[in-house]
Design a protein around this motif. Sequence first.
Motif, short mmCIF file in Angstrom:
data_model
loop_
_atom_site.label_atom_id
_atom_site.label_comp_id
_atom_site.label_asym_id
_atom_site.label_seq_id
_atom_site.Cartn_x
_atom_site.Cartn_y
_atom_site.Cartn_z
N ALA A 662 0.84 -1.20 0.00
CA ALA A 662 0.00 0.00 0.00
C ALA A 662 0.87 1.26 0.00
O ALA A 662 0.61 2.21 -0.74
CB ALA A 662 -0.91 0.00 1.23
N ILE A 663 1.93 1.24 0.81
CA ILE A 663 2.80 2.43 0.87
C ILE A 663 3.41 2.69 -0.50
O ILE A 663 3.37 3.81 -1.01
CB ILE A 663 3.91 2.25 1.94
CG1 ILE A 663 3.28 2.28 3.33
CG2 ILE A 663 4.98 3.32 1.81
CD1 ILE A 663 4.23 1.92 4.46
N ARG A 664 3.95 1.60 -1.09
CA ARG A 664 4.60 1.79 -2.41
C ARG A 664 3.60 2.35 -3.42
O ARG A 664 3.91 3.29 -4.15
CB ARG A 664 5.16 0.46 -2.90
CG ARG A 664 6.46 0.09 -2.22
CD ARG A 664 7.25 -0.83 -3.14
NE ARG A 664 8.59 -1.04 -2.65
CZ ARG A 664 9.05 -2.21 -2.18
NH1 ARG A 664 8.26 -3.27 -2.16
NH2 ARG A 664 10.29 -2.31 -1.76
N SER A 665 2.43 1.75 -3.46
CA SER A 665 1.53 2.19 -4.52
C SER A 665 1.00 3.59 -4.22
O SER A 665 0.84 4.42 -5.12
CB SER A 665 0.40 1.19 -4.75
OG SER A 665 -0.53 1.30 -3.72
N GLN A 666 0.77 3.91 -2.94
CA GLN A 666 0.24 5.25 -2.65
C GLN A 666 1.30 6.33 -2.82
O GLN A 666 0.98 7.46 -3.21
CB GLN A 666 -0.34 5.28 -1.24
CG GLN A 666 -1.68 4.55 -1.20
CD GLN A 666 -2.24 4.42 0.20
OE1 GLN A 666 -1.80 5.09 1.11
NE2 GLN A 666 -3.21 3.54 0.36
N VAL A 667 2.56 6.00 -2.54
CA VAL A 667 3.61 6.98 -2.81
C VAL A 667 3.67 7.23 -4.32
O VAL A 667 3.79 8.38 -4.77
CB VAL A 667 4.98 6.54 -2.24
CG1 VAL A 667 6.10 7.44 -2.75
CG2 VAL A 667 4.97 6.55 -0.72
N GLY A 668 3.53 6.16 -5.09
CA GLY A 668 3.51 6.30 -6.55
C GLY A 668 2.36 7.20 -6.99
O GLY A 668 2.52 8.11 -7.80
N GLU A 669 1.21 6.94 -6.38
CA GLU A 669 0.02 7.74 -6.70
C GLU A 669 0.25 9.21 -6.36
O GLU A 669 -0.15 10.11 -7.10
CB GLU A 669 -1.12 7.25 -5.79
CG GLU A 669 -2.42 6.93 -6.46
CD GLU A 669 -3.38 6.39 -5.39
OE1 GLU A 669 -4.17 7.19 -4.87
OE2 GLU A 669 -3.29 5.19 -5.04
N MET A 670 0.92 9.43 -5.23
CA MET A 670 1.15 10.79 -4.77
C MET A 670 2.11 11.52 -5.73
O MET A 670 1.91 12.70 -6.05
CB MET A 670 1.73 10.76 -3.35
CG MET A 670 1.77 12.10 -2.67
SD MET A 670 2.02 11.96 -0.88
CE MET A 670 3.70 11.38 -0.82
N VAL A 671 3.13 10.79 -6.21
CA VAL A 671 4.06 11.39 -7.16
C VAL A 671 3.30 11.77 -8.43
O VAL A 671 3.47 12.87 -8.97
CB VAL A 671 5.22 10.41 -7.49
CG1 VAL A 671 6.09 10.95 -8.62
CG2 VAL A 671 6.06 10.15 -6.24
N GLU A 672 2.44 10.88 -8.89
CA GLU A 672 1.64 11.15 -10.08
C GLU A 672 0.75 12.37 -9.88
O GLU A 672 0.66 13.25 -10.73
CB GLU A 672 0.74 9.94 -10.41
CG GLU A 672 1.34 8.96 -11.39
CD GLU A 672 2.04 9.65 -12.56
OE1 GLU A 672 1.36 10.39 -13.30
OE2 GLU A 672 3.27 9.47 -12.71
N ALA A 673 0.08 12.39 -8.69
CA ALA A 673 -0.83 13.51 -8.41
C ALA A 673 -0.05 14.82 -8.42
O ALA A 673 -0.54 15.85 -8.90
CB ALA A 673 -1.49 13.31 -7.05
N ARG A 674 1.18 14.78 -7.94
CA ARG A 674 2.00 16.00 -7.94
C ARG A 674 2.35 16.42 -9.36
O ARG A 674 2.29 17.60 -9.70
CB ARG A 674 3.29 15.77 -7.15
CG ARG A 674 3.09 15.99 -5.69
CD ARG A 674 4.34 16.19 -4.88
NE ARG A 674 5.58 15.67 -5.35
CZ ARG A 674 6.21 14.61 -4.83
NH1 ARG A 674 5.63 13.92 -3.85
NH2 ARG A 674 7.38 14.24 -5.27
N LYS A 675 2.70 15.41 -10.15
CA LYS A 675 3.06 15.74 -11.54
C LYS A 675 1.90 16.43 -12.24
O LYS A 675 2.08 17.43 -12.93
CB LYS A 675 3.43 14.46 -12.30
CG LYS A 675 4.85 14.00 -12.05
CD LYS A 675 5.20 12.88 -13.01
CE LYS A 675 6.49 12.21 -12.61
NZ LYS A 675 6.53 10.80 -13.04
N VAL A 676 0.71 15.86 -12.06
CA VAL A 676 -0.46 16.45 -12.71
C VAL A 676 -0.67 17.87 -12.20
O VAL A 676 -0.85 18.81 -12.97
CB VAL A 676 -1.72 15.58 -12.43
CG1 VAL A 676 -2.98 16.27 -12.95
CG2 VAL A 676 -1.55 14.19 -13.04
N ALA A 677 -0.59 18.03 -10.86
CA ALA A 677 -0.83 19.35 -10.28
C ALA A 677 0.23 20.36 -10.73
O ALA A 677 -0.08 21.51 -11.03
CB ALA A 677 -0.84 19.27 -8.75
#
Length: 729
Positions: A662-677
Motif C-alpha cells: 500500500a505504501i509503495r503504490s500510494q507513494v507512486g500515486e502521490m508522485v503522479e498527483a504532484r506531476k499532474v498538479a
Amino acid sequence: MSLLRFRVVKEGFGKKAVAVDEPQGRPPRYFGQQVFNREKMFAYLPKKAYDAVISAIDNKRPLSRETADAVAKGMKHWAMDMGATHYTHWLHPLTDGTAEKHDSFIEPDGKGGVVEEFSGKLLIQQEVDASSFPNGGIRNTFEARGYSAWDISSPAFIIGKTLCIPTIFISYTGESLDYKTPLLRALNTMDEAATQVCRLFDETVGRVYSYLGWEQEYFLVDESLVVARPDIVMTGRTLMGHESAKNQQLEDHYFGSIPSRVEAFMRDLEIECHKLGIPAKTRHNEVAPNQFEMAPIYEETNIANDHNLLLMSIMKEVAKRHNFRVLLHEKPFAGVNGSGKHCNWSLGTDTGVPLFTPGKTPEQNLQFLVFMVNVLSAVWKHNGLLKASISSASNAYRLGANEAPPAIISIFMGKQMSGVIDKLLSSTTDAFLNIDGKSQVTLDLPQTTELMIDNTDRNRTSPFAFTGNRFEFRAVGSSANCASAMIALNAAVANELMEFKSAVDARMAGGDGKMQAIVTVLRQMLAECKDIVFDGNGYSDEWKAEAARRGLDCETSIPLIFDRYLSKESVEMFKNTGVFNELELKARNEVKWEIYTKKIQIEARVLGDLALNHIVPVATRYQSVLLDNALKMKQLFTPDKAEALASQDIEEIEKIAGHITAIRSQVGEMVEARKVANRITSERDKAIAYHDTVAPLLDTIRRHIDKLELMVDNQMWPLPKYRELLFIK
Ligand code: ADP
Ligand code: MG
C-alpha cells in the motif's frame, strides 16, 4: 538572527550554557536595554531632534530629512556604544518570518581607510534589491526594485551586534509587499473611524489605539532527537509516528510543574525578551506533553506584532542554547493538541477609556455597546474573510480538530452579554431611552454592577470569544504573523464604524436626537448580525448544520477559503479603508496559493522519501526475519506443528506485505498527483489540486507507516518515536 554569545560553565557534574552578558539585577534594570526607545533618544539626540521625532511619532507625520539625519547620528552612536557593527532594515515579507540584510557601518574615508557612518537617508529609506521575496507578480523581474522605509512608530533595537530598524516594504509602484504596511494602514483607519465614533460621546478624544496581547504556544523537543527526524527538520511537524500509549489523557501537563530544563530555557528567553523591551509576563505548561505557552502584557497592536515576530525568532536561538528545538508549527504531533496563538484584541482611547469594558454611566455603557455591536456586525459580514486571515496549510491541521476552534467563525458572548444584547434588541424605544435635559440619559440597560462580566464564563470551542474587556481571536495559528488577522479584523471593524457613523449622522440630520439615532442604528445592525453570536459547543455536528443554516462560511478547503479575500464585500471593504487595493489583494492571494502548494509539496516529498528510504526497507528486513523464522520452523518440526507455530508469523508477514504494498503504490500515486498538479499554471487551481489530490495521501500513507511502527522490531525502527520525542525529563 543570532543572539548574544554564551559560554559553557561547569555546574555540579554537568555543564550548562550561560549567556556571557547575562544581565545583573532585576528586570527593571535591564528592561529595554537593547531598544532605542524614548529614553535613549532623549539621551542621544539634540533636544530639537528629539522633540521633532516624538512629535512625528505621536502625530503620525513623516520625518524631515534634517531630523532623520540627527536621529541616524544619535542612533549610530548609541548602537556603537552597545557594540553594534552592522545595521539592517528589518522587514516582514509575505513569508513565515522576518527578513534582514546586514550592512556594516563602514564607509571609505578617501584616504585608504574607513569611517563608520550612518546617514538619515539610510535610516529612513533603502532600496531592497530582493526580487526573490514573494510578491505575487507585482514585481516582475525587470522591475525588481522594492523599497523599505523606517516605521518610526516602532523603535530600533539591537540583536547581537546588529542594529535592527523596523521597516515597511513596498514595491516601486507603491504596493505593499509585506505585512507591516497594510497593518499600519488598518490601524490608522481604525484610529480615525473609532475616534469619530468616540466623539459622539466625548469631544476630547483625540486618538483610539488598537491593542494586541498574543499568547504564543509552542512545543520543545530535544535537539538530538529532532536531527534524527527529517520530517520535523524539513516541515516542522511529524509526518508519521504512532501515538504513544500515554499522551495527554491524564490531563497532567496543563499548568503542571515546569520541568527544570524547560524553566531554565524560559528564564533565559524572558531575559532576552525583557532586554528587547518585550514585556513577557506569563509562562505555563500547555495541554499536550512538551507544549508550553508564553504571553506578554498587551501593547499597541503594531508594537505587539513586532514583538511577537521578534520572539518567534529569538526563541529558536535561545532553545539551541538549551539543546532544544522549538516547534511553532500548528500541529507537530498527531493525537495531541496543536498550538495556537490567541490574539487578545481591544480598543482604547487616548483619554484612557477601554472601549470593550462597560462604563460607570449609562452613556459610557452605550458607547461600550456601540463598539460591541460594531464588532459583531463586522465579524458577521466578514466571517469568511476572517477565517481566510488565519488560514494556512499548517493551521489547517489544527482547526476543526476538536481541540482548536472549528473552521467556522462565530462569536462567544457569554450568558450575561448575550442577555444585554437581547435586551437592547427587544426593548422598545420609549422604554429604552428617557432623554432628560441636555444629553443626560437614562437607559433601560443594566448598570455597571450588572454589566460586570463574569470572566469564568469561558468557551474553549469558540474561535472568537468576548472575555470581559477584550475579544480573544483564538483561531490564529501559532506560526502565523498576527498581522494577517489584525489587518482583517481592524479593517473590517473600522469599516463598520465608518458606516455606523454615517448612519447616525444621517438620522441626526433627519431630526433624530443623538442618543435616539445611535440606539436606532444599533438595533438595526443587531437585528441583521445577531446570528454571529453562538455560545454553545462549537465542536458539535449540530452546530455545523446550524451555522450553515445561518449563512456562516463553512468552507474547509484552504485554497478555496483564500477566495474570500477577493469577494466583492472584501475588496470593497479593503478599498474603503485604504488597506489594500484590488491589485494588492490579487497579488497576495497568488502568494498564499503558492505557499500553500509549496508546503504540501515539501511534505509530500519528505514523506515519500522517508517512506521508501527509511520505512519500507526496514519493514522488509523485519519481514524477512519473520520469513526466516517460519522457514526454520518448517525444517525443524513436523508440518502440523510447524504450521501451528508459524501461523502468527505468517499472518504478520502478510500484514506487513499489505502495508508495504500500500505504501509503495500510494507513494507512486502521490508522485503522479504532484506531476499532474505541477502542470497547472494557475496558482489557485494548482493549490486546489494539491489540496484535493495530494494532501489526502499524506494521511493514508501515514496510517500504514504508523501500523508498521507497532509491528516492526523496535531496535530496527529508524526514527525516534512519539514516546521519546514528547516527554522531556
Ligand atoms: P488566558 O487566561 O486567556 O490564557 P493569558 O494570561 O495567558 O490569558 O493571556 C492573556 C493575554 O491577554 C495577555 O497577553 C494579556 O496582556 C492580554 N490582555 C489582557 N487585557 C487585554 C486587553 N484589554 N486588550 C488586549 N489584550 C489584553
Ligand atoms: Mg493563556
